[in-house]
Design an enzyme around this catalytic site. Structure first.
Site, PDB file in Angstrom:
ATOM      1  N   LYS A  66       0.820  -1.229   0.000  1.00 63.19           N
ATOM      2  CA  LYS A  66       0.000   0.000   0.000  1.00 63.19           C
ATOM      3  C   LYS A  66       0.853   1.279   0.000  1.00 63.19           C
ATOM      4  O   LYS A  66       0.447   2.282  -0.578  1.00 63.19           O
ATOM      5  CB  LYS A  66      -0.960   0.002   1.187  1.00 63.19           C
ATOM      6  CG  LYS A  66      -2.085  -1.026   1.053  1.00 63.19           C
ATOM      7  CD  LYS A  66      -3.082  -0.917   2.195  1.00 63.19           C
ATOM      8  CE  LYS A  66      -4.110  -2.040   2.123  1.00 63.19           C
ATOM      9  NZ  LYS A  66      -5.091  -1.970   3.211  1.00 63.19           N
ATOM     10  N   ASP A 102     -10.254   2.312   2.596  1.00 66.02           N
ATOM     11  CA  ASP A 102     -10.408   1.499   3.811  1.00 66.02           C
ATOM     12  C   ASP A 102     -11.238   2.214   4.881  1.00 66.02           C
ATOM     13  O   ASP A 102     -12.127   1.624   5.500  1.00 66.02           O
ATOM     14  CB  ASP A 102      -9.040   1.142   4.402  1.00 66.02           C
ATOM     15  CG  ASP A 102      -8.363   0.004   3.651  1.00 66.02           C
ATOM     16  OD1 ASP A 102      -9.077  -0.783   2.991  1.00 66.02           O
ATOM     17  OD2 ASP A 102      -7.130  -0.098   3.726  1.00 66.02           O
TER      18      ASP A 102
HETATM   19  P1  NDP Z   1       0.394  -3.531  10.544  1.00 62.83           P
HETATM   20  O1  NDP Z   1       1.357  -4.658  10.583  1.00 62.83           O
HETATM   21  O2  NDP Z   1       0.682  -2.321   9.734  1.00 62.83           O
HETATM   22  O3  NDP Z   1       0.136  -2.993  12.065  1.00 62.83           O
HETATM   23  C1  NDP Z   1       0.229  -3.838  13.127  1.00 62.83           C
HETATM   24  C2  NDP Z   1      -0.264  -3.128  14.410  1.00 62.83           C
HETATM   25  O4  NDP Z   1      -0.697  -4.137  15.314  1.00 62.83           O
HETATM   26  C3  NDP Z   1       0.797  -2.306  15.113  1.00 62.83           C
HETATM   27  O5  NDP Z   1       0.176  -1.196  15.709  1.00 62.83           O
HETATM   28  C4  NDP Z   1       1.302  -3.293  16.183  1.00 62.83           C
HETATM   29  O6  NDP Z   1       1.832  -2.679  17.335  1.00 62.83           O
HETATM   30  C5  NDP Z   1       0.010  -3.997  16.533  1.00 62.83           C
HETATM   31  N1  NDP Z   1       0.228  -5.342  17.080  1.00 62.83           N
HETATM   32  C6  NDP Z   1       0.747  -6.423  16.440  1.00 62.83           C
HETATM   33  N2  NDP Z   1       0.746  -7.492  17.257  1.00 62.83           N
HETATM   34  C7  NDP Z   1       0.213  -7.075  18.442  1.00 62.83           C
HETATM   35  C8  NDP Z   1      -0.035  -7.723  19.696  1.00 62.83           C
HETATM   36  N3  NDP Z   1       0.253  -9.026  19.868  1.00 62.83           N
HETATM   37  N4  NDP Z   1      -0.602  -7.000  20.681  1.00 62.83           N
HETATM   38  C9  NDP Z   1      -0.887  -5.685  20.504  1.00 62.83           C
HETATM   39  N5  NDP Z   1      -0.657  -5.015  19.347  1.00 62.83           N
HETATM   40  C10 NDP Z   1      -0.115  -5.709  18.333  1.00 62.83           C
HETATM   41  O7  NDP Z   1      -0.997  -4.196  10.144  1.00 62.83           O
HETATM   42  P2  NDP Z   1      -2.214  -3.499   9.404  1.00 62.83           P
HETATM   43  O8  NDP Z   1      -2.429  -2.190  10.051  1.00 62.83           O
HETATM   44  O9  NDP Z   1      -2.007  -3.554   7.934  1.00 62.83           O
HETATM   45  O10 NDP Z   1      -3.432  -4.514   9.697  1.00 62.83           O
HETATM   46  C11 NDP Z   1      -3.991  -4.680  11.003  1.00 62.83           C
HETATM   47  C12 NDP Z   1      -5.204  -5.609  10.942  1.00 62.83           C
HETATM   48  O11 NDP Z   1      -6.271  -5.014  10.202  1.00 62.83           O
HETATM   49  C13 NDP Z   1      -4.947  -6.969  10.281  1.00 62.83           C
HETATM   50  O12 NDP Z   1      -5.598  -7.963  11.056  1.00 62.83           O
HETATM   51  C14 NDP Z   1      -5.625  -6.843   8.922  1.00 62.83           C
HETATM   52  O13 NDP Z   1      -6.055  -8.096   8.441  1.00 62.83           O
HETATM   53  C15 NDP Z   1      -6.795  -5.940   9.266  1.00 62.83           C
HETATM   54  N6  NDP Z   1      -7.345  -5.199   8.100  1.00 62.83           N
HETATM   55  C16 NDP Z   1      -8.638  -5.426   7.732  1.00 62.83           C
HETATM   56  C17 NDP Z   1      -9.206  -4.743   6.670  1.00 62.83           C
HETATM   57  C18 NDP Z   1     -10.643  -5.020   6.269  1.00 62.83           C
HETATM   58  O14 NDP Z   1     -11.061  -4.599   5.191  1.00 62.83           O
HETATM   59  N7  NDP Z   1     -11.432  -5.679   7.100  1.00 62.83           N
HETATM   60  C19 NDP Z   1      -8.451  -3.737   5.895  1.00 62.83           C
HETATM   61  C20 NDP Z   1      -7.086  -3.539   6.390  1.00 62.83           C
HETATM   62  C21 NDP Z   1      -6.575  -4.267   7.445  1.00 62.83           C
HETATM   63  P3  NDP Z   1       3.375  -2.176  17.399  1.00 62.83           P
HETATM   64  O15 NDP Z   1       3.401  -0.858  16.677  1.00 62.83           O
HETATM   65  O16 NDP Z   1       3.649  -2.033  18.848  1.00 62.83           O
HETATM   66  O17 NDP Z   1       4.193  -3.226  16.719  1.00 62.83           O
END
Ligand code: NDP
Length: 269
Positions: A66, A102
Site C-alpha cells: 500500500k 479502507d
Molecule cells: P500492521 O502490521 O501495519 O500494524 C500492526 C499493528 O498491530 C501495530 O500497531 C502493532 O503494534 C500492533 N500489534 C501487532 N501485534 C500485536 C499484539 N500481539 N498486541 C498488541 N498489538 C499488536 O498491520 P495493518 O495495520 O495492515 O493490519 C492490522 C489488521 O487489520 C490486520 O488484522 C488486517 O487483516 C486488518 N485489516 C482489515 C481490513 C478489512 O477490510 N477488514 C483492511 C485492512 C486491514 P506495534 O506498533 O507495537 O508493533
C-alpha cells in the site's frame, strides 16, 4: 472490450476481492473482469506497469504494497494523502490516480450496516499500523467526542495522532496502560488477532452499550471473545472489506453496488 481490473498483493491467493467484484459486476451489469495477481516482493511497480501495458483499467492493492502504491500514484485523493497509503489505483490517460477506501469502508459498515451513530461517541482505536492510519480521518469526520489511539509501542500512536492533530483536541494517544475511561466503540486495528493475541485492555474499557469491532474477519478472535465476556456487542471486519471494495468499484465504474447481498453471500460461505 471487457474492462480488466486486478488486486495486487503478496500473498494474494486468500483474497476475496475477485469474488466481491464479480458479484458487484453481475449485480450492476458492468462488462468487466477482476483477477488476483501475485506481485513479487521486489517487483510491485513492474507488475503494475505490465498490467497497465496489457490494458488494465484499475487495481486494488493489499499487504505489503500500500505504501508503494502511494508512491506510484501521480495524483492522490485527500484521504489517501492523510493515510499515507493507497489501496485503489485508477489508470488514467495522463497518469495514475491513487485513493484509500479502507476508512470509508469502515465508517459505512459501522454507520450504514451496523447502525452505530459515531457523532458524540467515545472511540478507542487500537493499533498504529497501516489499517489504523487509514481510518483516522474518516472517523474524525464523524465528529466523535473523543478518539483515543492506543498502541503497544505508545510512541508510534503518539506520532500518528500528532500527524492528524491540527485543531483536533478530541484526539489523544498513548499506551494501553493509559486507558482510564470507558469507550462506546472499540476498534481493533492491530495485527494481534492474526497471532491469536489480545491487546492488554482493562476490564472496564467498554461502556454500557459498547460495540467491539475487529477489523479481522473469517474467524472468532480473542478480542471479540473478551468483548462478549464484558457485555459488548461485537462485529468483525467482513463488512468493512466489502464496503471498501464497493467504494473502489464506485471510483472505477461510477455506480454504487448493493453490498448487503454480497456480505450475506460471504458470511454464508
Ligand atoms: P500492521 O502490521 O501495519 O500494524 C500492526 C499493528 O498491530 C501495530 O500497531 C502493532 O503494534 C500492533 N500489534 C501487532 N501485534 C500485536 C499484539 N500481539 N498486541 C498488541 N498489538 C499488536 O498491520 P495493518 O495495520 O495492515 O493490519 C492490522 C489488521 O487489520 C490486520 O488484522 C488486517 O487483516 C486488518 N485489516 C482489515 C481490513 C478489512 O477490510 N477488514 C483492511 C485492512 C486491514 P506495534 O506498533 O507495537 O508493533
Amino acid at each position: 472490450m471487457t474492462d480488466v481490473y486486478a488486486v495486487f498483493g503478496n500473498p494474494i491467493a486468500h483474497s476475496k476481492s475477485p469474488l466481491i467484484h464479480a458479484a458487484f459486476a453481475g449485480q450492476t451489469g458492468q462488462d468487466m473482469v477482476y483477477f488476483a495477481r501475485l506481485a513479487p516482493l521486489e517487483g510491485f511497480r513492474d507488475a503494475v506497469r505490465a498490467f497497465i501495458a496489457e490494458g488494465g483499467r484499475g487495481a486494488n492493492v493489499t499487504v505489503p504494497f500500500k505504501e508503494q502504491a502511494f508512491a506510484l500514484a501521480t495524483r492522490r485523493s485527500g484521504r489517501a494523502e492523510m493515510a499515507g497509503a493507497v489501496n485503489t489505483l485508477k489508470f488514467e490517460p495522463n497518469g495514475i490516480f491513487g485513493d484509500n477506501t479502507d476508512g470509508a469502508g469502515l465508517v459505512r459498515d459501522l454507520v450504514g450496516n451496523l447502525g452505530v451513530e459515531l457523532a458524540g461517541k467515545r472511540i478507542l482505536l487500537m493499533g498504529a499500523g497501516g489499517a489504523a492510519r487509514g481510518v483516522i480521518l474518516p472517523l474524525l469526520e464523524q465528529a466523535p467526542s473523543r478518539l483515543f489511539i492506543a498502541n503497544r509501542s505508545a510512541d508510534k500512536a503518539i506520532a500518528l495522532a500528532r500527524s492528524f492533530s491540527a485543531g483536533q483536541d478530541i484526539l489523544a494517544a498513548g499506551g494501553y496502560e493509559q486507558l482510564s475511561a470507558s469507550f462506546d466503540v472499540v476498534i481493533n486495528a492491530t495485527a494481534a488477532s492474526l497471532a491469536g493475541d489480545l491487546p492488554p485492555l482493562p476490564d472496564d474499557v467498554f461502556s454500557g452499550d459498547a460495540l467491539a469491532y475487529d477489523m479481522m474477519y473469517g474467524r472468532d478472535t480473542p478480542f471479540l471473545a473478551f468483548a462478549r465476556d464484558h457485555g459488548a456487542e461485537t462485529a468483525d471486519g467482513l463488512g468493512m472489506l466489502v464496503e471498501q471494495a464497493a467504494e473502489s468499484f464506485y471510483l472505477w465504474r461510477g455506480i454504487r453496488p448493493n453490498t448487503e447481498p454480497v456480505i450475506r453471500m460471504l458470511r454464508a460461505a
